[in-house]
Design a protein around this motif. Structure first.
Motif, PDB file in Angstrom:
ATOM      1  N   ALA A  18      12.581   6.183 -15.263  1.00 18.61           N
ATOM      2  CA  ALA A  18      11.148   6.016 -14.992  1.00 18.61           C
ATOM      3  C   ALA A  18      10.858   6.209 -13.511  1.00 18.61           C
ATOM      4  O   ALA A  18       9.880   6.870 -13.144  1.00 18.61           O
ATOM      5  CB  ALA A  18      10.685   4.637 -15.462  1.00 18.61           C
ATOM      6  N   ILE A  19      11.691   5.659 -12.655  1.00 18.73           N
ATOM      7  CA  ILE A  19      11.493   5.781 -11.203  1.00 18.73           C
ATOM      8  C   ILE A  19      11.622   7.238 -10.764  1.00 18.73           C
ATOM      9  O   ILE A  19      10.805   7.739  -9.993  1.00 18.73           O
ATOM     10  CB  ILE A  19      12.467   4.864 -10.445  1.00 18.73           C
ATOM     11  CG1 ILE A  19      12.041   3.406 -10.643  1.00 18.73           C
ATOM     12  CG2 ILE A  19      12.553   5.226  -8.975  1.00 18.73           C
ATOM     13  CD1 ILE A  19      13.067   2.385 -10.200  1.00 18.73           C
ATOM     14  N   LEU A  20      12.619   7.932 -11.260  1.00 21.55           N
ATOM     15  CA  LEU A  20      12.786   9.337 -10.908  1.00 21.55           C
ATOM     16  C   LEU A  20      11.626  10.185 -11.435  1.00 21.55           C
ATOM     17  O   LEU A  20      11.156  11.106 -10.748  1.00 21.55           O
ATOM     18  CB  LEU A  20      14.125   9.859 -11.427  1.00 21.55           C
ATOM     19  CG  LEU A  20      15.368   9.231 -10.778  1.00 21.55           C
ATOM     20  CD1 LEU A  20      16.633   9.734 -11.459  1.00 21.55           C
ATOM     21  CD2 LEU A  20      15.415   9.506  -9.288  1.00 21.55           C
ATOM     22  N   LEU A  21      11.129   9.851 -12.629  1.00 20.59           N
ATOM     23  CA  LEU A  21       9.957  10.552 -13.166  1.00 20.59           C
ATOM     24  C   LEU A  21       8.721  10.305 -12.316  1.00 20.59           C
ATOM     25  O   LEU A  21       7.931  11.223 -12.074  1.00 20.59           O
ATOM     26  CB  LEU A  21       9.684  10.091 -14.600  1.00 20.59           C
ATOM     27  CG  LEU A  21      10.438  10.799 -15.706  1.00 20.59           C
ATOM     28  CD1 LEU A  21      10.201  10.105 -17.041  1.00 20.59           C
ATOM     29  CD2 LEU A  21      10.028  12.257 -15.793  1.00 20.59           C
ATOM     30  N   TRP A  74       2.831   2.179 -11.446  1.00 26.64           N
ATOM     31  CA  TRP A  74       2.263   1.179 -12.346  1.00 26.64           C
ATOM     32  C   TRP A  74       2.143   1.746 -13.758  1.00 26.64           C
ATOM     33  O   TRP A  74       2.409   1.034 -14.739  1.00 26.64           O
ATOM     34  CB  TRP A  74       0.896   0.740 -11.821  1.00 26.64           C
ATOM     35  CG  TRP A  74       0.175  -0.170 -12.744  1.00 26.64           C
ATOM     36  CD1 TRP A  74       0.383  -1.499 -12.928  1.00 26.64           C
ATOM     37  CD2 TRP A  74      -0.859   0.201 -13.656  1.00 26.64           C
ATOM     38  NE1 TRP A  74      -0.466  -1.983 -13.878  1.00 26.64           N
ATOM     39  CE2 TRP A  74      -1.251  -0.960 -14.351  1.00 26.64           C
ATOM     40  CE3 TRP A  74      -1.508   1.399 -13.936  1.00 26.64           C
ATOM     41  CZ2 TRP A  74      -2.243  -0.955 -15.311  1.00 26.64           C
ATOM     42  CZ3 TRP A  74      -2.505   1.397 -14.899  1.00 26.64           C
ATOM     43  CH2 TRP A  74      -2.858   0.234 -15.566  1.00 26.64           C
ATOM     44  N   CYS A  75       1.754   3.013 -13.873  1.00 25.63           N
ATOM     45  CA  CYS A  75       1.632   3.647 -15.191  1.00 25.63           C
ATOM     46  C   CYS A  75       2.957   3.661 -15.943  1.00 25.63           C
ATOM     47  O   CYS A  75       2.973   3.666 -17.179  1.00 25.63           O
ATOM     48  CB  CYS A  75       1.108   5.078 -15.050  1.00 25.63           C
ATOM     49  SG  CYS A  75      -0.582   5.181 -14.455  1.00 25.63           S
ATOM     50  N   PHE A  76       4.050   3.650 -15.215  1.00 27.52           N
ATOM     51  CA  PHE A  76       5.374   3.656 -15.833  1.00 27.52           C
ATOM     52  C   PHE A  76       6.027   2.272 -15.818  1.00 27.52           C
ATOM     53  O   PHE A  76       7.208   2.139 -16.086  1.00 27.52           O
ATOM     54  CB  PHE A  76       6.289   4.663 -15.118  1.00 27.52           C
ATOM     55  CG  PHE A  76       6.033   6.086 -15.519  1.00 27.52           C
ATOM     56  CD1 PHE A  76       6.830   6.702 -16.458  1.00 27.52           C
ATOM     57  CD2 PHE A  76       4.985   6.800 -14.969  1.00 27.52           C
ATOM     58  CE1 PHE A  76       6.601   8.010 -16.836  1.00 27.52           C
ATOM     59  CE2 PHE A  76       4.735   8.112 -15.338  1.00 27.52           C
ATOM     60  CZ  PHE A  76       5.541   8.717 -16.277  1.00 27.52           C
ATOM     61  N   PHE A  82       7.797   0.175  -6.654  1.00 29.79           N
ATOM     62  CA  PHE A  82       7.132   1.115  -5.753  1.00 29.79           C
ATOM     63  C   PHE A  82       6.307   0.414  -4.688  1.00 29.79           C
ATOM     64  O   PHE A  82       6.143   0.949  -3.595  1.00 29.79           O
ATOM     65  CB  PHE A  82       6.298   2.128  -6.540  1.00 29.79           C
ATOM     66  CG  PHE A  82       7.162   3.159  -7.194  1.00 29.79           C
ATOM     67  CD1 PHE A  82       7.759   4.152  -6.442  1.00 29.79           C
ATOM     68  CD2 PHE A  82       7.429   3.116  -8.547  1.00 29.79           C
ATOM     69  CE1 PHE A  82       8.584   5.097  -7.009  1.00 29.79           C
ATOM     70  CE2 PHE A  82       8.251   4.050  -9.140  1.00 29.79           C
ATOM     71  CZ  PHE A  82       8.832   5.044  -8.369  1.00 29.79           C
ATOM     72  N   TRP A  83       5.798  -0.772  -4.963  1.00 26.74           N
ATOM     73  CA  TRP A  83       5.087  -1.513  -3.924  1.00 26.74           C
ATOM     74  C   TRP A  83       6.075  -1.919  -2.830  1.00 26.74           C
ATOM     75  O   TRP A  83       5.787  -1.768  -1.640  1.00 26.74           O
ATOM     76  CB  TRP A  83       4.380  -2.716  -4.516  1.00 26.74           C
ATOM     77  CG  TRP A  83       3.545  -3.425  -3.523  1.00 26.74           C
ATOM     78  CD1 TRP A  83       3.727  -4.693  -3.056  1.00 26.74           C
ATOM     79  CD2 TRP A  83       2.403  -2.916  -2.826  1.00 26.74           C
ATOM     80  NE1 TRP A  83       2.769  -5.002  -2.135  1.00 26.74           N
ATOM     81  CE2 TRP A  83       1.938  -3.925  -1.963  1.00 26.74           C
ATOM     82  CE3 TRP A  83       1.735  -1.696  -2.841  1.00 26.74           C
ATOM     83  CZ2 TRP A  83       0.842  -3.755  -1.133  1.00 26.74           C
ATOM     84  CZ3 TRP A  83       0.636  -1.540  -2.017  1.00 26.74           C
ATOM     85  CH2 TRP A  83       0.203  -2.557  -1.177  1.00 26.74           C
TER      86      TRP A  83
END
Length: 103
Positions: A18-21, A74-76, A82-83
């Protein structure tokens, strides 16, 4: 992938994917958003030198990318990651005062 999971303190493979996406999608999104903004400003490789256009476009993409990264995260379901990533990154750029709490 295990080194990234350890470095970023991630437990699951889904979170890593998810992070890489998010990084990939947000980069494309920031470049996509910058295109109409540069057109609105009357900037294109046809109207100004490429030596000026591309650095200006990169300077425009950078803040768009930084602003939208936590939103796309947030969407993922990765807003927390990410914050923290944004706070750390912007602090390293000397913008840490944006995150200081006034107590």
């Amino acid at each position: 992938m295990e080194k990234l999971k350890e470095r970023w303190d991630i437990n699951s493979n889904w979170a890593l994917v998810a992070i890489l996406l998010v990084f990939a999608i947000n980069g494309s999104f920031a470049a996509w958003v910058a295109k109409p903004i540069t057109a609105f400003l009357g900037l294109s490789p046809d109207t100004v030198s490429g030596w000026l256009y591309y650095p200006l476009r990169i300077l425009l993409i950078f803040p768009i990318y930084q602003l939208t990264l936590p939103i796309v995260g947030w969407c993922f379901g990765q807003f927390k990651f990410f914050w923290a990533f944004e706070k750390k990154f912007l602090t390293r750029l000397g913008l840490g005062f944006l995150f200081k709490e006034n107590n």
